[in-house]
Structure formats: structure tokens, C-alpha cells
Scaffold this motif. Structure first.
Motif, short mmCIF file in Angstrom:
data_model
loop_
_atom_site.label_atom_id
_atom_site.label_comp_id
_atom_site.label_asym_id
_atom_site.label_seq_id
_atom_site.Cartn_x
_atom_site.Cartn_y
_atom_site.Cartn_z
N ARG A 1 -5.58 -1.15 -10.43
CA ARG A 1 -4.13 -1.27 -10.53
C ARG A 1 -3.69 -0.99 -11.96
O ARG A 1 -4.39 -1.34 -12.92
CB ARG A 1 -3.67 -2.68 -10.12
CG ARG A 1 -3.91 -3.03 -8.66
CD ARG A 1 -2.99 -2.21 -7.76
NE ARG A 1 -3.11 -2.62 -6.35
CZ ARG A 1 -3.98 -2.11 -5.50
NH1 ARG A 1 -4.87 -1.20 -5.92
NH2 ARG A 1 -4.00 -2.51 -4.23
N GLU A 50 -1.24 -7.45 -10.88
CA GLU A 50 -1.23 -7.14 -9.45
C GLU A 50 -2.58 -7.42 -8.78
O GLU A 50 -2.67 -7.44 -7.55
CB GLU A 50 -0.84 -5.68 -9.23
CG GLU A 50 0.60 -5.35 -9.62
CD GLU A 50 0.93 -3.89 -9.39
OE1 GLU A 50 0.07 -3.16 -8.85
OE2 GLU A 50 2.04 -3.48 -9.76
N MET A 83 -3.86 -8.59 -4.41
CA MET A 83 -4.56 -7.63 -3.55
C MET A 83 -5.12 -8.31 -2.31
O MET A 83 -5.65 -9.43 -2.39
CB MET A 83 -5.69 -6.94 -4.33
CG MET A 83 -5.22 -6.01 -5.42
SD MET A 83 -6.60 -5.28 -6.34
CE MET A 83 -7.38 -4.28 -5.06
#
Length: 352
Positions: A146, A151, A155
Motif C-alpha cells: 500500500r 492502510e 487489509m
């Protein structure tokens, strides 16, 4: 000059500064003609000027000094030290020298790893803690999956398992981290730096793997590298570096000069009651580094050498004891290379 040589039937010898440096193409042209090539040692030339000072220092006067040394080399030891003949080096060792000098790839990897780990500890130390080695490929691929480091905590298990190298166990470790993941305020601007470093490390590891494979392929064609590689612990990288830097054993008059070249032979330094040693200035730093690494690994594989190190270390520092063992191994290398044979364990029965 070549026509003159043919007419008179006289050999041609060339002495020049900068051997194997910017003038490398000229070196090859001279040796290709069958001429003898001598390297002018600038350090020893300066010592000669101090002994026999001139009115000034110019290129023309330097050439005259070199010519004087040429005529004196059979009578004056310092002259022999200034003019050193460059023998023909096997092409496979020349290629090893060029390839192993790309070790900066490894040095770059170390710098990037250290920087990335430091940033990770500042941004999210728990993320760094999920692996014992930050250079694990699955971990680097996870970090670089990413653009925004934050982020990673959102996931899905399916996305995580899709990353190459991450199986059930690693996916479970990541899922446990995601439940408690926290990022510092620095993650906004430091996170992209961490991702960039992870991607650079993936590239570097690929380049290093290809580099190591290339060295191993060249070692297969280098008799010197194969001989050195037969010493336990030396390994292909250190053996390739040593073979590349040494080039040919014909360059050295004795094993002592070889030991001096690879940095395993400090010079005596005494003044009055003081007795010590000093580092010689004519050491090949790359060969010395390769030798120190190889000797340390050899010591861990051969009990006799490890016992010798411990004995020497009783009155010496670590590096001094390693060099003492390295000095013994240079004698072994000299015997192997001059007698064209592989390593034998009985040679490591160190004494003193």
C-alpha cells in the motif's frame, strides 16, 4: 617505438603512474603489445624525493626521477619498492575484481534497512515487532503493498494472503497486529518514506542475489578463487574478493608481502622504550575487509583456529587476535597458491 624495437631487437618496458585507475585502457594496450609494465608507487616515490631532493617538482623532473630509479633498482632497495612490475592477471580474476567491487549494493542495503527500522520504531513499533528480520521478503512485500502505511491495518485476510510469501501462520500474526495497530502522528509523512525504503530493499535484494550468482559463476573459472574457497568459512564472496584483488600470486615476492597487502601484517613501531605497531599505508582496504570477515567465519568453523584465537586474545584486543590468526592463514594461502593445492585441515594446527 615498435619499429625501433623490431630493428634493434630490444625489449620494451613502460613505467607509469595511475595503474588500474583512469589509465586502465592504456594498461591493456601496453600489455597487449607484449611490453613489460611497471607501476610507479607514488608513496615510495615521494620517500625517494626526500632522500634525494631536487630543485623543484614538475612532471618532467618526475620522469627523470623515475628513470634514475630504473637504473638503480638492482642496487637500491627503495628503487625496487617504487617500480613494481604488473604481471599479466588471469581475465577471470580481473572480472571478479570488477564484480566484487560492487559490494556497495550490500552496504546500501544495510543503510536502507537501518533507516527503515528506525522510522518503523518511531511510527509503529508493533509493526516492526511482527518479524524477527526486517529483510524478510514477505514482510517487505506486506509493507510495500500500500502507498499509505496506515492502510495496512484495514487489509482483509484475503488481500493479505494474496501477498506472495504470506501463508496461514504469517497471516495470523498480521491479523493479530491489525487488531491493536496504532500509528503515531508522523505516519502521515514518514509512512511514504518507509514504503519507499521497503520497495528499494526488494529491488536491492534481487540485485544482490544476481550479484552473488555472478560471483559464483566466475569462481568456477578461477583457480585461485577455488583454492581460497576451499578454506572453511571463507565462502564465495570473500574468496572472490580476495582472488580479484590479489589478481596473481606472481605479484608478490614472499608470503610476507602478501600479508602486508591484505592487511594482516602490521609494521613494528618503536621509539625509545615504546614498542608497538602501526598500520601500513599500502594495504588494499577491500582485501583486508574480505580477509577479516573470512577469518572471523573460519574461526567459528575450525576448533583449532578458535582455540588459537582465544589464546592470542588473552593479551590482545579482538581485531588484533583476528589479524594474528589471519597472519597464519596468509601463510596457508601462500602455500596453497604457490603449490597449486587445496586447503588441508592439518595446516590449521596453529602455534604460538
Amino acid at each position: 617505438m615498435e619499429r625501433r624495437r623490431w630493428e634493434l631487437g630490444l625489449p620494451v618496458a613502460v613505467a607509469m603512474e595511475g595503474l588500474n585507475g583512469w589509465s586502465r585502457p592504456l594498461d591493456r594496450m601496453i600489455l597487449g603489445k607484449g611490453y613489460r609494465l611497471y607501476n610507479v608507487n607514488n608513496l615510495n616515490l615521494a620517500r625517494f624525493r626526500e632522500i634525494f631532493p631536487g630543485r623543484a617538482k614538475t612532471d618532467a623532473l618526475d620522469v627523470r626521477k623515475i628513470l634514475e630509479l630504473w637504473h638503480l633498482q638492482d642496487h637500491l632497495p627503495v628503487a625496487r619498492d617504487v617500480l613494481q612490475e604488473a604481471p599479466e592477471v588471469p581475465p577471470e580474476n580481473e572480472r571478479l575484481k570488477r564484480l566484487t567491487r560492487r559490494r556497495q549494493l550490500v552496504n546500501e542495503k544495510v543503510r536502507v534497512v537501518n533507516r527503515m527500522q528506525s522510522d518503523l520504531l518511531a511510527v509503529c513499533p508493533e509493526l516492526r515487532a511482527i518479524t524477527g528480520d526486517a529483510t524478510n521478503l514477505w514482510f517487505l512485500r506486506f509493507l510495500s503493498s500500500r502507498d499509505d502505511l496506515r492502510e495496512l491495518r484495514s487489509m482483509s485476510p484475503k488481500e493479505v494472503r494474496a501477498i506472495r510469501g504470506i501463508g496461514k501462520n504469517y497471516a495470523g500474526v498480521i491479523a493479530q497486529w491489525q487488531k491493536e495497530a496504532r500509528f503515531s502522528a508522523e505516519a502521515e509523512y514518514v509512512g511514504p518514506m518507509i514504503v519507499a525504503d521497503a520497495r528499494r530493499l526488494l529491488e536491492a535484494l534481487t540485485e544482490i542475489a544476481a550479484w552473488e550468482e555472478g560471483i559464483e559463476d566466475l569462481i568456477a573459472g578461477s583457480k585461485m578463487a577455488q583454492r581460497i574457497d576451499s578454506i572453511p568459512g571463507f565462502g564465495p564472496i570473500s574468496s572472490g574478493e580476495l582472488a580479484g584483488e590479489i589478481g596473481t600470486i606472481d605479484r608478490f615476492q614472499s608470503e610476507r608481502s602478501l600479508a602486508l597487502y591484505v592487511g594482516m601484517c602490521p609494521l613494528d613501531h618503536q621509539s625509545g622504550e615504546y614498542k608497538g605497531s602501526k598500520r601500513p599505508r599500502q594495504v588494499n582496504r577491500r582485501a583486508k575487509a574480505a580477509m577479516m570477515t573470512a577469518v572471523a567465519r573460519h574461526m567459528m568453523k575450525v576448533p583449532e583456529s578458535r582455540a588459537y584465537y582465544k589464546k592470542r586474545a588473552e593479551g590482545k584486543k579482538h581485531n588484533q587476535a583476528v589479524r594474528a590468526l589471519g597472519r597464519h592463514l596468509v601463510r596457508v594461502m601462500w602455500s596453497m597458491l604457490t603449490q597449486d593445492r587445496d586447503y588441508e585441515l592439518r595446516e590449521d594446527s596453529c602455534s604460538g
